[in-house]
Design a protein around this motif. Structure first.
Motif, mmCIF file in Angstrom:
data_model
loop_
_atom_site.group_PDB
_atom_site.id
_atom_site.type_symbol
_atom_site.label_atom_id
_atom_site.label_comp_id
_atom_site.label_asym_id
_atom_site.label_seq_id
_atom_site.Cartn_x
_atom_site.Cartn_y
_atom_site.Cartn_z
ATOM 1 N N HIS A 59 -6.238 0.446 15.859
ATOM 2 C CA HIS A 59 -6.926 1.470 15.010
ATOM 3 C C HIS A 59 -6.360 2.178 14.057
ATOM 4 O O HIS A 59 -7.102 2.875 13.347
ATOM 5 N N ALA A 60 -4.840 1.954 14.081
ATOM 6 C CA ALA A 60 -4.058 2.674 13.095
ATOM 7 C C ALA A 60 -3.726 1.692 11.818
ATOM 8 O O ALA A 60 -2.697 1.989 11.054
ATOM 9 N N GLY A 61 -4.244 0.479 11.777
ATOM 10 C CA GLY A 61 -3.808 -0.468 10.711
ATOM 11 C C GLY A 61 -4.867 -0.227 9.702
ATOM 12 O O GLY A 61 -6.173 -0.337 9.826
ATOM 13 N N LEU A 62 -4.288 -1.053 8.711
ATOM 14 C CA LEU A 62 -5.476 -1.468 7.530
ATOM 15 C C LEU A 62 -5.442 -2.860 7.317
ATOM 16 O O LEU A 62 -4.377 -3.654 7.254
ATOM 17 N N GLY A 63 -6.591 -3.629 7.369
ATOM 18 C CA GLY A 63 -6.686 -4.870 6.988
ATOM 19 C C GLY A 63 -7.085 -5.034 5.652
ATOM 20 O O GLY A 63 -8.070 -4.293 5.008
ATOM 21 N N VAL A 64 -6.593 -5.843 4.554
ATOM 22 C CA VAL A 64 -6.541 -5.632 3.429
ATOM 23 C C VAL A 64 -6.736 -7.119 2.719
ATOM 24 O O VAL A 64 -6.180 -8.047 3.465
ATOM 25 N N ALA A 65 -7.333 -7.264 1.406
ATOM 26 C CA ALA A 65 -7.331 -8.593 1.057
ATOM 27 C C ALA A 65 -5.936 -8.921 0.274
ATOM 28 O O ALA A 65 -5.337 -7.810 -0.549
ATOM 29 N N ALA A 66 -5.514 -10.055 0.175
ATOM 30 C CA ALA A 66 -4.487 -10.603 -0.449
ATOM 31 C C ALA A 66 -4.325 -10.051 -2.029
ATOM 32 O O ALA A 66 -5.372 -10.003 -2.503
ATOM 33 N N GLY A 67 -3.317 -9.429 -2.452
ATOM 34 C CA GLY A 67 -3.312 -8.978 -3.721
ATOM 35 C C GLY A 67 -3.929 -7.771 -3.961
ATOM 36 O O GLY A 67 -3.761 -7.246 -4.857
ATOM 37 N N SER A 68 -4.164 -7.041 -2.973
ATOM 38 C CA SER A 68 -4.776 -5.527 -2.965
ATOM 39 C C SER A 68 -3.725 -4.476 -3.190
ATOM 40 O O SER A 68 -2.668 -4.912 -3.149
ATOM 41 N N ARG A 69 -4.173 -3.432 -3.864
ATOM 42 C CA ARG A 69 -3.558 -2.314 -4.026
ATOM 43 C C ARG A 69 -4.134 -1.099 -3.626
ATOM 44 O O ARG A 69 -5.235 -0.702 -3.917
ATOM 45 N N VAL A 70 -3.491 -0.211 -2.740
ATOM 46 C CA VAL A 70 -4.100 0.747 -1.926
ATOM 47 C C VAL A 70 -3.093 2.042 -2.297
ATOM 48 O O VAL A 70 -1.895 1.999 -1.849
ATOM 49 N N ARG A 71 -3.750 3.182 -2.586
ATOM 50 C CA ARG A 71 -2.880 4.260 -2.807
ATOM 51 C C ARG A 71 -3.365 5.260 -1.902
ATOM 52 O O ARG A 71 -4.310 5.559 -1.600
ATOM 53 N N ILE A 72 -2.049 6.140 -1.386
ATOM 54 C CA ILE A 72 -2.503 7.211 -0.377
ATOM 55 C C ILE A 72 -2.096 8.445 -0.978
ATOM 56 O O ILE A 72 -0.896 8.445 -1.617
ATOM 57 N N LYS A 93 -5.033 -14.924 2.130
ATOM 58 C CA LYS A 93 -6.263 -14.345 1.924
ATOM 59 C C LYS A 93 -6.375 -13.057 2.284
ATOM 60 O O LYS A 93 -6.926 -11.932 1.722
ATOM 61 N N GLU A 94 -5.616 -12.619 3.377
ATOM 62 C CA GLU A 94 -5.548 -11.272 3.912
ATOM 63 C C GLU A 94 -4.229 -10.643 4.330
ATOM 64 O O GLU A 94 -3.308 -11.529 4.414
ATOM 65 N N PHE A 95 -4.154 -9.475 4.553
ATOM 66 C CA PHE A 95 -2.855 -8.969 4.794
ATOM 67 C C PHE A 95 -3.151 -7.845 5.631
ATOM 68 O O PHE A 95 -4.333 -7.301 5.834
ATOM 69 N N GLY A 96 -1.941 -7.356 6.635
ATOM 70 C CA GLY A 96 -2.218 -5.990 7.533
ATOM 71 C C GLY A 96 -0.897 -5.193 7.159
ATOM 72 O O GLY A 96 0.091 -5.704 7.183
ATOM 73 N N TRP A 97 -1.544 -3.852 7.059
ATOM 74 C CA TRP A 97 -0.474 -2.938 7.150
ATOM 75 C C TRP A 97 -0.574 -2.214 8.423
ATOM 76 O O TRP A 97 -1.838 -1.269 8.888
ATOM 77 N N TYR A 98 -0.050 -2.787 9.562
ATOM 78 C CA TYR A 98 -0.401 -2.234 10.793
ATOM 79 C C TYR A 98 0.317 -1.016 11.260
ATOM 80 O O TYR A 98 1.347 -0.652 10.513
ATOM 81 N N ARG A 99 -0.147 -0.385 12.248
ATOM 82 C CA ARG A 99 0.585 0.727 12.974
ATOM 83 C C ARG A 99 1.152 1.774 12.017
ATOM 84 O O ARG A 99 1.988 2.297 11.973
ATOM 85 N N MET A 100 0.057 2.029 11.061
ATOM 86 C CA MET A 100 0.465 3.104 10.017
ATOM 87 C C MET A 100 0.249 4.384 10.670
ATOM 88 O O MET A 100 -0.653 5.017 11.444
#
Length: 562
Positions: A468-481, A547-554
Motif C-alpha cells: 500500500h506504500a508503493g507506486l505502480g507506474v508506466a515505464a518511462g513515466s516521470r513523477v514529481r513529489i 512496460k511497468e515499473f515499481g517504486w516500492y515501500r516508499m
C-alpha cells in the motif's frame, strides 16, 4: 459546488427554471453549505454575430436590452446580488453537443452555417472577453463534441448542415486522437480567460470525457476535468463514472480536480425511494474530492434527499483543505475500500462500498489505512452518527446491497514522523509521458501511476502481499513529489515489474541524486533530501517488453521542526 440543469432538464429549461433553483439554493441553506454556483448548460445561444453571440431571449428574457442587443449580464448580476456565482457553457470546437446529438430540440442555434457555429474554436479571445469581462461569469464548462463529432463523413456534414471538422478526439481510440492539438486548444482558451480576468479566478471545467489522455494534462489548463462519459441516474452508470476517477488520485489536488460528472442524487435510482443508493453516491463523490454539482430539481427535493446533499460532515470530507483524493485500498468482488487522508495527521475518511445486489461484510486492517493497529482508534459513521472503536486493529461493517459506509477514522499514524504516499496524493504530479497501453479508454483504464496498484489496476504485490506504500507506474513515466522542504529523507525500493531491466533516475532540484539499473530484487534506498523542494522519480524507458515499473515501500521522513 453548485447546481446544473442538464441532468434533470436536458435542454428544456431557461432563465425561470435557473432562477427558481437559485432561490432554493439560498432559501434552503444549501448555498451557505457551499453550493453557490448556478451553471447554465448548452442551449442559451441564438447565433454567432460578427463581434458577439446573440442570446436566445425567448428562454432568457432578461437578456433583451433596450437597444436591441442581448446580454447575459442582467442574469449574472441577479445571481451575484443573491451571493451566488454564475457559470456558463461552451464547446472547444465550432459546434456543440446539442447540435449533433439533439437535432429535434427547439432551442438550437439558428441562422447560416457560420452563424450556427457558436463554439469557441477560432474565437478564444473574443469569447473569453464576452463571457468573463462583459458578462461577468465565474465558471465555464468547455465541452468537446465540436472536436469529436463533425467528421467529414457525418451525414449532417455531407448534407451541408455543418462544416466538417477533422476530429481531435476519436472516441475510444486514443491512438487515433490528436491529444497534443486538443491540449493546445484548451491551453489557448485558458490563457485568454486569464488575460481578460486579471485578479479573478474564473473556473474552467474541461469536459472531454476522459478521451485523448485528457486526464493526464488537463490540470494545467482547467480546475476540473471530466474523467468519463455523461452520467445517468442508474447504479451501473454511477459506478462507471466513479471508477473512471477512483484510479486517478495522483492526478488531483488543490486547483485541479477529477470530475466524474454531476450528482444524480434525487434522480432515478438515487431518488427518495432509493436512499441507500443516494447516500452511497454522495459518499463516493465526497471520498473522491469530486466537484459537488447538484443535478436534481430542487423544487421537488424530498427532506430525505435534502439531508443527504446537505450533510455537513460529508461535505467537509469532500472539501477538506488538504485536497487529497481518496486512494483505493482494495477491491475484491463487490467489495471496495477507499481511504482519503484528511488535513489532520491520523484522520482518514474511509468508504467501505458494497457495489453489488447482495448483503456483504467488509473489513479493513488499520495498518492498511496507514494507521497504528494498537493505538486507540475512534470510528464515526457520517450517516448514522454512531461512534465506535476499532477491534483488534480492524474495522468491520455489514453492508446492505448498494450501501456505502462513510467513516471518519481518527487514530495515530502508522509511524511517527513518517508520511506514506496515500497520506499526500495531492502533492504528487504525474507528467503526461511514459508507456501507454494502446487500449486505454475510460472503460479500459491504463493509468500512468497509481498508489498500491499497477497501471492496469492489478494490486502492487511485494512478497505476495499488497504494498500500500508503493507506486505502480508506466515505464518511462516521470513523477514529481512536492517535498516543500519538510523532509529529511525518503526511503524507497525501485524494481522492475517484468520485462527487461533499465536505468532509473532520481532527481532533486534538477540534479541527479541517484540512478541505477533496476532489477526484481529488493534494493531499499535512503535518499537524503533535507531542504529539498521537489523529488523527481524517472522510471526506465519502455523497451524490450518493459512496460511497468515499481517504486516500492516508499516513505517520507519529516524533519523534526517541520
Amino acid at each position: 459546488m453548485g447546481w446544473n440543469p442538464y441532468n434533470v432538464f436536458d435542454l428544456n429549461y431557461g432563465e425561470a427554471e435557473a432562477m427558481a433553483q437559485a432561490d432554493l439554493l439560498v432559501s434552503s441553506g444549501l448555498a451557505k453549505l457551499g453550493y453557490d454556483h448556478v451553471n447554465i448548460d448548452d442551449g442559451w445561444w441564438l447565433r454567432r454575430e460578427a463581434d458577439t453571440i446573440r442570446v436566445r431571449t425567448t428562454i432568457y428574457p432578461s437578456a433583451a436590452l433596450p437597444d436591441g442587443t442581448t446580454s447575459l449580464r442582467p442574469f449574472v448580476d441577479r445571481l451575484h446580488a443573491m451571493g451566488l456565482k454564475a457559470g456558463i457553457y461552451t464547446d472547444i470546437g465550432l459546434n456543440t453537443c446539442s447540435q449533433r446529438w439533439r437535432p429535434g430540440t427547439p432551442n438550437l442555434p439558428a441562422g447560416t452555417v457560420q452563424q450556427r457555429e457558436v463554439g469557441t474554436y477560432g474565437h478564444h479571445a473574443q469569447d473569453a472577453a464576452l463571457l468573463f469581462t462583459k458578462w461577468g461569469f465565474d465558471f465555464i464548462k468547455v465541452d468537446a463534441c465540436g472536436v469529436a463529432d463533425y467528421a467529414p463523413d457525418v451525414g449532417e456534414v455531407t448534407d451541408g448542415t455543418f462544416r466538417a471538422f477533422t476530429p481531435l478526439i476519436v472516441r475510444e481510440k486514443p491512438a487515433q486522437s490528436k491529444a497534443g492539438e486538443l491540449a493546445r486548444q484548451y491551453a489557448d482558451f485558458a490563457e485568454e480567460v486569464r488575460r481578460v480576468a486579471p485578479g479573478r479566478t474564473p473556473l474552467i471545467s474541461i469536459c472531454a470525457w476522459g478521451q485523448a489522455d485528457v486526464n493526464d494534462w488537463a490540470q494545467r489548463y482547467g480546475q476540473m476535468s471530466r474523467t468519463s462519459f455523461d452520467i445517468s441516474p442508474s447504479w451501473d452508470a454511477m459506478l462507471f463514472n466513479f471508477d473512471s476517477a477512483a484510479s486517478r488520485a495522483l492526478f488531483a489536488g488543490p486547483g485541479h480536480w477529477n470530475d466524474p460528472d454531476m450528482l444524480e442524487v434525487g434522480n432515478g435510482a438515487f431518488d427518495g425511494k432509493h436512499l441507500t443508493a443516494a447516500r452511497a453516491h454522495m459518499s463516493l463523490w465526497a471520498v473522491l474530492a469530486a466537484p459537488l454539482i447538484l443535478g436534481n430539481d430542487l423544487r421537488r427535493m424530498t427532506p430525505e434527499i435534502a439531508a443527504i446533499v446537505g450533510n455537513r460532515a460529508v461535505i467537509a470530507v469532500d472539501q477538506d483543505p488538504a485536497g487529497n483524493q481518496g486512494v483505493v485500498v482494495s477491491r475484491v468482488g463487490d467489495g471496495q475500500i477507499v481511504a482519503k487522508a484528511l488535513s489532520t495527521p491520523g484522520r482518514k475518511a474511509v468508504a467501505l462500498i458494497n457495489r453489488g445486489k447482495a448483503p456483504l461484510k467488509l473489513s479493513v486492517d488499520l495498518a492498511d489505512l496507514g494507521l497504528a493497529p494498537t493505538a486507540p482508534t475512534r470510528i464515526h459513521d457520517l450517516w448514522t452518527d454512531a461512534t465506535t472503536a476499532a477491534t483488534n486493529g480492524r474495522i468491520s461493517v455489514a453492508l446492505a446491497p448498494q450501501e456505502t459506509a462513510l467513516l471518519l477514522v481518527e487514530g495515530r499514524p502508522l509511524a511517527d514522523g513518517i508520511d506514506l504516499p496515500a497520506d499526500l496524493p495531492a502533492r504528487f504530479d504525474v507528467a503526461d509521458e511514459g508507456f501507454k497501453a494502446p487500449d486505454r479508454t475510460p472503460a479500459r483504464q491504463w493509468v500512468l501511476a497509481q498508489i498500491g496498484f499497477r497501471p492496469y489496476g492489478a494490486p502492487l504485490l511485494l512478497d505476495g502481499k499488497p504494498d500500500h506504500a508503493g507506486l505502480g507506474v508506466a515505464a518511462g513515466s516521470r513523477v514529481r513529489i512536492d517535498l516543500g522542504g519538510r523532509y529529511d529523507r525518503v526511503s524507497l525500493d525501485p524494481r522492475t515489474l517484468g520485462g527487461t531491466t533499465g536505468r532509473y533516475v532520481i532527481r532533486v532540484g534538477g540534479r541527479t541524486l541517484a540512478e541505477g539499473v533496476a532489477s526484481q530484487k529488493a534494493h531499499q534506498m535512503i535518499l537524503h533530501v533535507r531542504d529539498a523542494r521537489q523529488l523527481e522519480l524517472v522510471a526506465p524507458p519502455a523497451a524490450d517488453g518493459l512496460k511497468e515499473f515499481g517504486w516500492y515501500r516508499m516513505s517520507l521522513h519529516r524533519r523534526p521542526d517541520a
